[in-house]
Every structure is written in structure tokens, then in C-alpha cells.
Motif scaffolding. Structure first.
Motif, mmCIF file in Angstrom:
data_model
loop_
_atom_site.group_PDB
_atom_site.id
_atom_site.type_symbol
_atom_site.label_atom_id
_atom_site.label_comp_id
_atom_site.label_asym_id
_atom_site.label_seq_id
_atom_site.Cartn_x
_atom_site.Cartn_y
_atom_site.Cartn_z
ATOM 1 N N THR A 1 0.832 -1.206 0.000
ATOM 2 C CA THR A 1 0.000 0.000 0.000
ATOM 3 C C THR A 1 0.861 1.249 0.000
ATOM 4 N N TYR A 2 2.044 1.139 0.608
ATOM 5 C CA TYR A 2 2.908 2.297 0.772
ATOM 6 C C TYR A 2 4.027 2.377 -0.262
ATOM 7 N N ALA A 3 4.292 1.272 -0.968
ATOM 8 C CA ALA A 3 5.440 1.281 -1.885
ATOM 9 C C ALA A 3 5.176 0.618 -3.239
ATOM 10 N N ASN A 4 3.954 0.222 -3.512
ATOM 11 C CA ASN A 4 3.558 -0.377 -4.805
ATOM 12 C C ASN A 4 4.184 -1.748 -5.052
ATOM 13 N N SER A 5 5.513 -1.803 -5.069
ATOM 14 C CA SER A 5 6.240 -3.040 -5.378
ATOM 15 C C SER A 5 7.660 -2.905 -4.853
ATOM 16 N N ARG A 6 8.385 -4.010 -4.827
ATOM 17 C CA ARG A 6 9.776 -3.951 -4.373
ATOM 18 C C ARG A 6 10.610 -3.104 -5.331
ATOM 19 N N ASP A 7 10.381 -3.210 -6.643
ATOM 20 C CA ASP A 7 11.136 -2.405 -7.604
ATOM 21 C C ASP A 7 10.909 -0.921 -7.364
ATOM 22 N N ASP A 8 9.657 -0.531 -7.121
ATOM 23 C CA ASP A 8 9.380 0.873 -6.829
ATOM 24 C C ASP A 8 10.025 1.286 -5.513
ATOM 25 N N LEU A 9 10.030 0.381 -4.551
ATOM 26 C CA LEU A 9 10.647 0.685 -3.261
ATOM 27 C C LEU A 9 12.132 0.975 -3.418
ATOM 28 N N LEU A 10 12.824 0.230 -4.275
ATOM 29 C CA LEU A 10 14.252 0.478 -4.487
ATOM 30 C C LEU A 10 14.481 1.878 -5.055
ATOM 31 N N VAL A 11 13.577 2.327 -5.917
ATOM 32 C CA VAL A 11 13.686 3.688 -6.462
ATOM 33 C C VAL A 11 13.503 4.712 -5.342
ATOM 34 N N LEU A 12 12.537 4.480 -4.479
ATOM 35 C CA LEU A 12 12.307 5.386 -3.349
ATOM 36 C C LEU A 12 13.522 5.424 -2.424
ATOM 37 N N MET A 13 14.130 4.262 -2.190
ATOM 38 C CA MET A 13 15.320 4.202 -1.348
ATOM 39 C C MET A 13 16.471 4.983 -1.967
ATOM 40 N N ALA A 14 16.700 4.794 -3.268
ATOM 41 C CA ALA A 14 17.796 5.488 -3.944
ATOM 42 C C ALA A 14 17.584 6.994 -3.908
ATOM 43 N N ASP A 15 16.350 7.426 -4.108
ATOM 44 C CA ASP A 15 16.079 8.864 -4.085
ATOM 45 C C ASP A 15 16.307 9.433 -2.700
ATOM 46 N N GLU A 16 15.944 8.667 -1.682
ATOM 47 C CA GLU A 16 16.168 9.128 -0.304
ATOM 48 C C GLU A 16 17.659 9.252 -0.014
ATOM 49 N N ALA A 17 18.452 8.283 -0.484
ATOM 50 C CA ALA A 17 19.900 8.350 -0.287
ATOM 51 C C ALA A 17 20.491 9.541 -1.031
ATOM 52 N N ASN A 18 20.033 9.773 -2.242
ATOM 53 C CA ASN A 18 20.524 10.916 -3.013
ATOM 54 C C ASN A 18 20.152 12.237 -2.351
ATOM 55 N N ALA A 19 19.000 12.262 -1.698
ATOM 56 C CA ALA A 19 18.555 13.498 -1.044
ATOM 57 C C ALA A 19 19.520 13.939 0.046
ATOM 58 N N GLU A 20 20.257 12.992 0.629
ATOM 59 C CA GLU A 20 21.225 13.347 1.661
ATOM 60 C C GLU A 20 22.275 14.309 1.119
ATOM 61 N N LEU A 21 22.628 14.156 -0.154
ATOM 62 C CA LEU A 21 23.596 15.062 -0.769
ATOM 63 C C LEU A 21 22.915 16.252 -1.427
ATOM 64 N N GLY A 22 21.669 16.077 -1.816
ATOM 65 C CA GLY A 22 20.956 17.184 -2.437
ATOM 66 C C GLY A 22 20.720 18.342 -1.496
ATOM 67 N N THR A 23 20.711 18.071 -0.198
ATOM 68 C CA THR A 23 20.475 19.120 0.799
ATOM 69 C C THR A 23 21.748 19.517 1.535
ATOM 70 N N ALA A 24 22.898 19.036 1.078
ATOM 71 C CA ALA A 24 24.173 19.385 1.717
ATOM 72 C C ALA A 24 24.517 20.851 1.439
ATOM 73 N N PRO A 25 25.419 21.440 2.217
ATOM 74 C CA PRO A 25 25.799 22.844 1.981
ATOM 75 C C PRO A 25 26.379 23.050 0.587
ATOM 76 N N GLU A 26 26.293 24.289 0.113
ATOM 77 C CA GLU A 26 26.841 24.613 -1.197
ATOM 78 C C GLU A 26 28.350 24.390 -1.207
ATOM 79 N N PHE A 27 28.881 24.094 -2.393
ATOM 80 C CA PHE A 27 30.312 23.881 -2.534
ATOM 81 C C PHE A 27 31.068 25.195 -2.330
ATOM 82 N N ALA A 28 32.270 25.076 -1.794
ATOM 83 C CA ALA A 28 33.106 26.256 -1.562
ATOM 84 C C ALA A 28 34.427 26.100 -2.296
ATOM 85 N N GLY A 29 35.086 27.231 -2.535
ATOM 86 C CA GLY A 29 36.400 27.208 -3.160
ATOM 87 C C GLY A 29 36.331 27.248 -4.676
ATOM 88 N N GLU A 30 37.514 27.113 -5.302
ATOM 89 C CA GLU A 30 37.544 27.112 -6.770
ATOM 90 C C GLU A 30 37.124 25.743 -7.283
#
Length: 240
Positions: free
Chosen positions: A66-95
């Protein structure tokens, strides 16, 4: 593409359809994804089953769909959640060289935290908000370089490809650590069998083994490779 998957990926956006009326559920898609990620962190993707998730959060197995449709869809949700950890990281600094190095190091750490990410290769992941935010942030690492949009994307792909390759090789050799202090003894026994055969392989292999007490020096390979990646990027930027 499943419309349901798109709605699940963007479940925290105001643009998604309002929740259905009725009693509030005791669980959520977030709970299922968090449980799946914890299982994967501990035991790899093989540990991620709907039954195991259901047991970990106390729900009937069929309810997880009910919450994840299928295991394949769940893996996509997991990957997006892991990627979000870097998507919200501070902006890059330096050259730009410093920014690219930080980008690479962040992604390597992410693969070390979530080694199962190396085993997910679903193009639908790019539809997720976490993945898009990560992509947008990492493209800015190349600000200041003379790159058109297509070449900027190619530069990011080049860096991330190196990181993924390095992380995959490290995962393949993680069992090397199990040899511990016994590695050099095994290497000496192998050398006695080889005799005078393959002298260059023996010379280089012995040097690496002595330096890392393992058949593969991941740190040396990482430092050497990342330096070459940055050198290659400098060659295509007139404002390097």
C-alpha cells in the motif's frame, strides 16, 4: 512509468494530490523506506523483502504494498532518499578543483554508508526530488569552467563514474581485510609458487601488499585516480 511511483517520490510536495479522507494510518511510506534502507545498510539488497520490512515496523506483509507499490518501486524510493542526503548538503566552496574533489569525496562516503546503491540501476530514479536536487547541486561544482550545458553534464557523469567504479572495486576487495596480518604470509607462499614467473606483477604486487597489507590499496588508487580526473577536466576548460 507508474503515476503512483511519481506521486510517491513527490509525496512531500504540495503539488501531489491531497491525502484521502478517513482514519489516519499508523504507518507511512517514509516508515517503509526508512526500514528498507536500514535493512539494506545492514545486509545489502538481499535483506530487503516486504516480509522483513513488515516485521521490522509491525504491519502485515501485504500492507507494505500500500505504501510502496512493489519492491522495484521501493528500491527507487530508497535510492532517491539516499541521493537526497547530498541534495540538501551545503553549497560547494572554493575554486572548481576543490569543489569537484569535495563532490567526489561526498559521493564515495555515500557509497560507503549505503553500499547497496551500487546495485540499483533504475532510470526512474531520476524522477525523484532527492535525485534532482543532488543533480542540480552537483552541477554547480563546475561553475567557472568553460563548459556548455551538455559538457557540464558530461563532466559530472565523468566524475561520478570514477567514484562509482572506485566504490565498486573497493566493495569487491572488502574481504581482503579479513586476511589481516596473514596477508603477507599468503603473498609469500604465492611468490614461492610463482618462482621467476611474472616478475613485474610480483614486484608491483609485493609493493602494494607491503604498503596496504592487502592485495589492493584503495586509498592510493583513489588519490591517483581523482587527481587524473581533475587534470582531465582542466584540459577542457579554457578558464582553468
Amino acid at each position: 512509468m507508474s503515476r503512483d511511483l511519481l506521486a510517491l517520490l513527490w509525496r512531500h510536495s504540495d503539488a501531489v494530490e491531497p491525502p484521502r479522507r478517513g482514519p489516519r494510518s499508523r504507518h507511512s511510506t517514509d516508515d517503509v523506506v526508512a526500514s528498507a534502507m536500514a535493512l539494506a545498510d545492514a545486509g545489502g539488497l538481499e535483506a530487503v523483502t516486504m516480509r522483513a520490512i513488515a516485521q521490522s515496523i509491525g504491519m502485515p506483509t501485504m500492507s507494505t504494498y500500500t505504501y510502496a507499490n512493489s519492491r522495484d518501486d521501493l528500491l527507487v524510493l530508497m535510492a532517491d532518499e539516499a541521493n537526497a542526503e547530498l541534495g540538501t548538503a551545503p553549497e560547494f566552496a572554493g575554486e572548481w578543483r576543490s569543489r569537484v574533489r569535495t563532490l567526489a569525496e561526498e559521493n564515495l562516503r555515500m557509497f560507503r554508508r549505503h553500499g547497496w546503491m551500487l546495485d540499483i540501476d533504475d532510470p526512474r530514479t531520476v524522477l525523484g526530488p532527492g535525485t534532482i536536487a543532488k543533480y542540480d547541486r552537483e552541477l554547480h561544482a563546475f561553475d567557472g569552467m568553460d563548459l556548455d550545458p551538455v559538457r557540464r553534464d558530461a563532466a559530472l557523469t565523468f566524475v561520478l563514474g570514477f567514484v562509482r567504479s572506485t566504490a565498486s572495486r573497493a566493495a569487491e576487495h572488502r574481504r581482503s581485510a579479513e586476511f589481516g596480518e596473514g596477508w603477507m604470509l599468503i603473498a609469500d607462499r604465492l611468490a614461492s609458487r610463482l618462482g621467476a614467473a611474472h616478475p613485474l606483477a610480483q614486484e608491483v604486487g609485493s609493493a602494494v601488499g607491503a604498503a596496504a597489507n592487502a592485495p589492493y590499496d584503495g586509498d592510493a588508487a583513489w588519490d591517483f585516480g581523482l587527481d587524473r580526473v581533475i587534470d582531465g577536466l582542466a584540459a577542457v576548460s579554457r578558464r582553468a
